[in-house]
Design an enzyme around this catalytic site. Structure first.
Site, mmCIF file in Angstrom:
data_model
loop_
_atom_site.group_PDB
_atom_site.id
_atom_site.type_symbol
_atom_site.label_atom_id
_atom_site.label_comp_id
_atom_site.label_asym_id
_atom_site.label_seq_id
_atom_site.Cartn_x
_atom_site.Cartn_y
_atom_site.Cartn_z
ATOM 1 N N ASN A 169 23.517 20.863 -10.400
ATOM 2 C CA ASN A 169 23.657 21.905 -10.477
ATOM 3 C C ASN A 169 22.561 23.363 -11.165
ATOM 4 O O ASN A 169 22.196 22.809 -12.390
ATOM 5 C CB ASN A 169 25.229 22.189 -11.740
ATOM 6 N N LYS A 172 0.942 -1.115 -0.169
ATOM 7 C CA LYS A 172 -0.124 0.304 0.298
ATOM 8 C C LYS A 172 0.606 1.605 -0.254
ATOM 9 O O LYS A 172 2.162 1.289 0.832
ATOM 10 C CB LYS A 172 -1.246 0.331 1.327
ATOM 11 N N THR A 190 -4.031 -5.004 1.069
ATOM 12 C CA THR A 190 -3.357 -3.444 1.087
ATOM 13 C C THR A 190 -4.537 -2.760 1.888
ATOM 14 O O THR A 190 -3.728 -2.037 2.743
ATOM 15 C CB THR A 190 -3.651 -3.280 -0.118
ATOM 16 N N HIS A 200 21.940 26.663 -12.269
ATOM 17 C CA HIS A 200 21.897 27.718 -12.679
ATOM 18 C C HIS A 200 21.615 29.393 -12.314
ATOM 19 O O HIS A 200 20.715 29.019 -12.421
ATOM 20 C CB HIS A 200 22.493 27.410 -14.661
#
Length: 309
Positions: free
Chosen positions: A264, A16, A63, A266
């Site tokens: 990274n 679940k 579930t 920019h």
């Protein structure tokens, strides 16, 4: 674990996902409240081949039952506990309560609710949403074996100087200029694995992993920025990532490895000109265009080297 029947190999799990739960602990002695919000996902590895090979669901844990279990266990936790402890608790339950289940993988994201302060005084029951998430994953085996990781997601960091990128490969496709002065920005996603190999071996101190999460975050942040008066120079995101991961391993003996993902992000220099005004905006390390895509993608795992003897 692969299971075989009728000449077919099957690897399966079920669970679940995204079970959201909020929990308040109220302390009568001082009137203070503590609050957490967790997003829980559960995967069970179990012996339920009959549900795949035949129309027999007698070995399946529903579930919806998993979802209900999260709320029941949250209710039963009379004392505050860390997100890691709750993940282990849920994993232990499924492996011990159901004979069919041999492994439970419990992943939890904790939203960053933080206590507010009014006029410098912590509020007894007021909270605001912070920025980065605390994550945890516990893989619990029926034998009691444990694989435990903690993490941090969305830790946005930026420094306006003390960063550069030079002496990289240049070829006919390269247009990026070298620079010894640039802005460095990233959003750190980190996960670290603890060395505890069984449920019985985890520390018994209350909220141990919550404190460790805050300590690891501080080491990552401090290493990224360096001393407050001078900072520390970053020749590349790769170098900074390595220093951050190494600092965590040096500081915390019970962390065996750490994975860091640091895009990274920019900030591009802005230069604007026209024939009439060739210096409309001339970049002098002051005006930038923030961008988030495309961005550089850097990630690595830093681990201890252990002897095989």
């Amino acid at each position: 674990m692969a299971q075989e029947a009728h000449g077919i190999r099957l690897e399966q799990r079920h669970g679940k996902a995204r079970v959201r739960v909020g929990r308040v602990w109220r302390h009568d002695h001082d009137g203070s409240h503590h609050f957490v919000e967790w997003n829980v996902s559960i995967s069970l590895l179990s012996h339920c081949l009959s549900s795949y090979y035949r129309d027999d669901n007698s070995d399946i844990v529903a579930t919806d039952t998993m979802k209900n279990t999260v709320y029941v266990k949250a209710k039963e936790c009379g004392d505050r506990l860390s997100v890691e402890e709750f993940a282990i608790l849920i994993g232990k339950h499924f492996c011990s309560f159901y004979p069919q289940v041999f492994t439970a993988i419990v992943s939890i994201i904790e939203k960053p609710w933080e206590r507010v302060s009014i006029d410098g005084k912590p509020h007894l029951h007021g909270f605001k949403l912070g920025s980065e998430n605390h994550t945890a994953e516990a893989r619990v085996e029926k034998s009691g074996a444990l694989n435990l990781t903690s993490g941090i997601g969305g830790l946005a960091l930026l420094k306006t100087t003390q960063s550069g990128f030079e002496r990289f490969i240049r070829d006919k496709y390269t247009v990026l200029p070298e620079t010894g002065e640039r802005m460095l920005a990233t959003e750190v996603n980190a996960s670290w694995r603890y060395s505890y190999e069984s449920v019985a071996s985890i520390p018994t101190k209350g909220l141990y992993f919550t404190e460790k999460f805050m300590d690891v975050k501080k080491v990552l942040v401090d290493t990224f920025f360096g001393p407050p008066e001078t900072g520390v120079y970053s020749p590349s995101v790769q170098r900074t990532l390595y220093l951050m991961g190494s600092a965590v391993l040096k500081r915390f003996a019970d962390v065996s490895s750490i994975h860091l993902k640091m895009p990274n992000i920019h900030f591009l220099p802005v230069n604007l000109s026209t024939k009439e005004n060739p210096s409309m905006v001339k970049f002098k390390d002051d005006v930038y265009l923030p961008t988030d895509e495309p961005h550089g993608s850097i990630e690595a795992t830093v681990s201890r080297i252990t002897s095989k003897l």
